[in-house]
Structures are given as structure tokens and as C-alpha cells.
Enzyme design. Structure first.
Site, PDB file in Angstrom:
ATOM      1  N   GLY A 139     -36.233 -61.706  63.958  1.00 37.25           N
ATOM      2  CA  GLY A 139     -37.411 -61.092  64.560  1.00 37.25           C
ATOM      3  C   GLY A 139     -37.437 -61.332  66.057  1.00 37.25           C
ATOM      4  N   GLY A 140     -38.192 -62.348  66.478  1.00 46.08           N
ATOM      5  CA  GLY A 140     -38.430 -62.615  67.901  1.00 46.08           C
ATOM      6  C   GLY A 140     -37.179 -62.594  68.761  1.00 46.08           C
ATOM      7  N   ASN A 190     -35.145 -57.121  63.584  1.00 42.75           N
ATOM      8  CA  ASN A 190     -36.406 -56.490  63.182  1.00 42.75           C
ATOM      9  C   ASN A 190     -37.350 -56.524  64.385  1.00 42.75           C
ATOM     10  OD1 ASN A 190     -38.859 -55.805  62.060  1.00 42.75           O
ATOM     11  ND2 ASN A 190     -39.029 -57.654  60.780  1.00 42.75           N
ATOM     12  N   TRP A 191     -37.549 -55.370  64.979  1.00 41.51           N
ATOM     13  CA  TRP A 191     -38.356 -55.318  66.205  1.00 41.51           C
ATOM     14  C   TRP A 191     -39.845 -55.286  65.920  1.00 41.51           C
ATOM     15  CZ3 TRP A 191     -35.398 -51.433  69.933  1.00 41.51           C
ATOM     16  CH2 TRP A 191     -34.186 -52.037  70.320  1.00 41.51           C
ATOM     17  N   LYS A 192     -40.221 -55.233  64.656  1.00 45.85           N
ATOM     18  CA  LYS A 192     -41.646 -55.242  64.281  1.00 45.85           C
ATOM     19  C   LYS A 192     -42.422 -54.222  65.122  1.00 45.85           C
ATOM     20  CE  LYS A 192     -41.062 -59.919  62.681  1.00 45.85           C
ATOM     21  NZ  LYS A 192     -41.663 -61.205  62.345  1.00 45.85           N
ATOM     22  N   GLU A 226     -44.681 -59.726  56.122  1.00 44.13           N
ATOM     23  CA  GLU A 226     -45.904 -59.257  56.806  1.00 44.13           C
ATOM     24  C   GLU A 226     -46.526 -58.094  56.049  1.00 44.13           C
ATOM     25  OE1 GLU A 226     -44.039 -58.860  60.623  1.00 44.13           O
ATOM     26  OE2 GLU A 226     -43.851 -61.040  60.696  1.00 44.13           O
ATOM     27  N   SER A 251     -37.066 -67.543  62.262  1.00 41.56           N
ATOM     28  CA  SER A 251     -36.757 -68.311  63.462  1.00 41.56           C
ATOM     29  C   SER A 251     -35.262 -68.499  63.710  1.00 41.56           C
ATOM     30  CB  SER A 251     -37.490 -69.664  63.440  1.00 41.56           C
ATOM     31  OG  SER A 251     -38.900 -69.454  63.410  1.00 41.56           O
ATOM     32  N   GLY A 292     -41.472 -66.571  62.617  1.00 49.14           N
ATOM     33  CA  GLY A 292     -42.263 -66.573  63.842  1.00 49.14           C
ATOM     34  C   GLY A 292     -42.869 -67.920  64.182  1.00 49.14           C
TER      35      GLY A 292
HETATM   36  P1  PGA Z   1     -38.560 -64.415  63.380  1.00 49.54           P
HETATM   37  O1  PGA Z   1     -38.890 -63.222  62.352  1.00 49.54           O
HETATM   38  O2  PGA Z   1     -37.085 -64.360  63.626  1.00 49.54           O
HETATM   39  O3  PGA Z   1     -39.367 -64.080  64.606  1.00 49.54           O
HETATM   40  O4  PGA Z   1     -38.991 -65.677  62.727  1.00 49.54           O
HETATM   41  C1  PGA Z   1     -38.037 -62.935  61.284  1.00 49.54           C
HETATM   42  C2  PGA Z   1     -38.572 -61.769  60.499  1.00 49.54           C
HETATM   43  O5  PGA Z   1     -39.795 -61.632  60.397  1.00 49.54           O
HETATM   44  O6  PGA Z   1     -37.802 -60.950  59.971  1.00 49.54           O
END
Ligand code: PGA
Length: 251
Positions: free
Chosen positions: A235-236, A9-11, A98, A214, A174
């Protein structure tokens, strides 16, 4: 056997050029990852170009959200699931925490989006997960159950077969604070049990339930070793081809 899914997920990161560069860098690094489905979710403006550049590869592209509406109409700022499919998406992330926290996503709107995705013929990745305060109050399971029932309300077993669930405890997103493999397994087992109660054993047995929060190259293997963890929503650590490919190639 459930085929694992590793989704990035590149947000709201990456301009078009960088999105294409990351996708192209990723392509050879995951080309032999036949053990899982590999998905990336760039921002809307990069979807078409990234999907085109990945054609013929084993990488799939996902939207990060879609409209509750299926038809064209006067809905400024919205994008239908059919439009996502039109530019090459096979998946869409729905109700990421989010969006629940900052953009007023509810179980009810999520349910309409899930249905819209199914109508359009793309697969929803439906996100659920409790806040830290809810976990500390002993309410994690009831929160997750409510989100599950609300977001997936009225779906048939055939619909359910096209859905992926992502369990993402909000306190782990995150923050660098991953759920322990035991915590993840406990909740994933609970979710599968609830799906079995609502839609029967065969739907529950084939439902892919991803963990998110994470996830990194260092912790993916122990998470994937859990019997009810069928993949990850990252995510990250999905923003760099190198770290995401290490997660994909966890085996
Ligand atoms: P993260 O995000 O891996 O940066 O914790 C996961 C997500 O929001 O899907």
C-alpha cells in the site's frame, strides 16, 4: 517454480495526472525486473489512461474492486470485471480488508466477485487476513480458513490456477507494524496446506500467496526469503516510484 508478484495498491490516492506521472516514473525503474510480475492498482478513473501509457512495458494494471454482477444492468455505481478488462486491466483486487471493514464485503460477495473476474478473463487477487483481536484470541488460522473457504468456494482447480491470494493481517496494514517473516511464513504455509486439502497438491504448489501489511524496501528481502511468501501487496510504499521500485527490485 512460482514467479513472484509485486503489486502496488494505490487505494484512494492520486488524481489522474499524478497517477500517470508515478506510473511513467516507475516504468524505467522496473524495466529489468524479469524475476517477478509487477502490478499497480490505481483508482478506477485513472485505469484506462495509466494502462494506455504503460502499453508495451512489463507493468500490469489492476482494478481495486469489481461488481458481483457480470452483465450490464441497473447497478448504479458498480463496475464489472469485464469493464476493467476493457480498459486494460489484467487483475483485480478482491475483498481487501478495507472493503471488508468499511464497505460490507463478505466472503459470499467476494466469492461472487472472484467468479465474475474469472468469467471476464482477469485474475483475482483475493485478500484475506485476521484482525489483531482475532490473532490475540488465537483465532488467526480459523479466521483465515473461513475466508479462504468462503471466498474460493466452488472453484475448480483450473479456476484456482488463475487466482492469487494475498494474506494481509489487518493489524499490519498501514500501521508500520509488519508481521515478522516467521509469522508470515507460518500463515502462508498454513494457507498452502489448506489449498492442498481443498484442491490438491499441484494447485497448492503453483498458488502464489502474497504478503501485505507495511511492506517496505527495508523488509521485503527477509519476507521474500520465506519459502511460502511469493510476493507482496504493497500500500503506502507503492505510492512513490522510488520506494516501490526498490521493493520490486528486492533481489
Ligand atoms: P500498507 O497497505 O502497505 O500501507 O500497509 C497494504 C494494503 O493495504 O494492501
Amino acid at each position: 517454480m512460482r514467479k513472484p508478484v509485486i503489486a502496488g495498491n494505490w487505494k484512494m490516492y492520486k488524481l489522474l495526472d499524478e497517477a500517470v506521472q508515478t506510473a511513467l516514473a516507475l516504468k524505467p525503474l522496473v524495466a529489468n525486473a524479469n524475476h517477478c510480475d509487477v502490478i499497480i492498482a490505481p483508482v478506477f478513473t485513472a485505469l484506462k489512461t495509466v494502462a494506455d501509457r504503460l502499453e508495451g512495458s512489463n507493468l500490469r494494471v489492476s482494478g481495486q474492486d469489481c461488481s458481483t454482477q457480470s452483465d450490464f444492468g441497473a447497478h448504479t455505481g458498480e463496475v464489472t470485471a469485464g469493464m476493467l478488462k476493457d480498459v486494460g486491466c489484467q487483475y483485480v483486487i478482491i475483498a481487501h480488508s478495507e472493503r471488508r471493514q468499511f464497505y460490507a464485503e463478505t466472503d459470499e460477495s467476494a466469492n461472487r466477485k472472484v467468479r465474475a473476474a474469472l468469467v471476464a478473463g482477469i485474475r483475482p487477487i483475493y485478500c484475506i487476513g485476521e484482525l489483531l483481536s482475532e490473532r490475540e484470541a488465537g483465532r488467526a488460522e480459523s479466521v483465515v480458513e473461513t475466508q479462504l473457504n468462503g471466498g474460493l468456494q466452488g472453484l475448480t482447480p483450473a479456476d484456482m490456477e488463475r487466482i492469487i491470494i494475498a494474506y494481509e493481517p489487518v493489524w499490519a496494514i498501514g500501521t508500520g507494524k509488519t508481521a515478522t517473516p516467521e509469522q508470515a511464513q507460518e500463515m502462508h504455509g498454513y494457507i498452502r496446506h489448506k489449498v492442498e486439502e481443498s484442491h490438491g497438491k499441484s494447485v497448492a504448489d503453483s498458488m502464489r500467496i502474497l504478503y501485505g501489511g507495511s511492506v517496505k524496501p527495508e523488509n521485503i528481502a527477509e519476507l521474500m526469503a520465506q519459502p511460502d511468501v511469493d510476493g507482496a501487496l504493497v500500500g503506502g510504499a507503492s505510492l512513490e516510484a522510488d520506494s516501490f521500485s526498490k521493493i520490486v527490485n528486492y533481489k
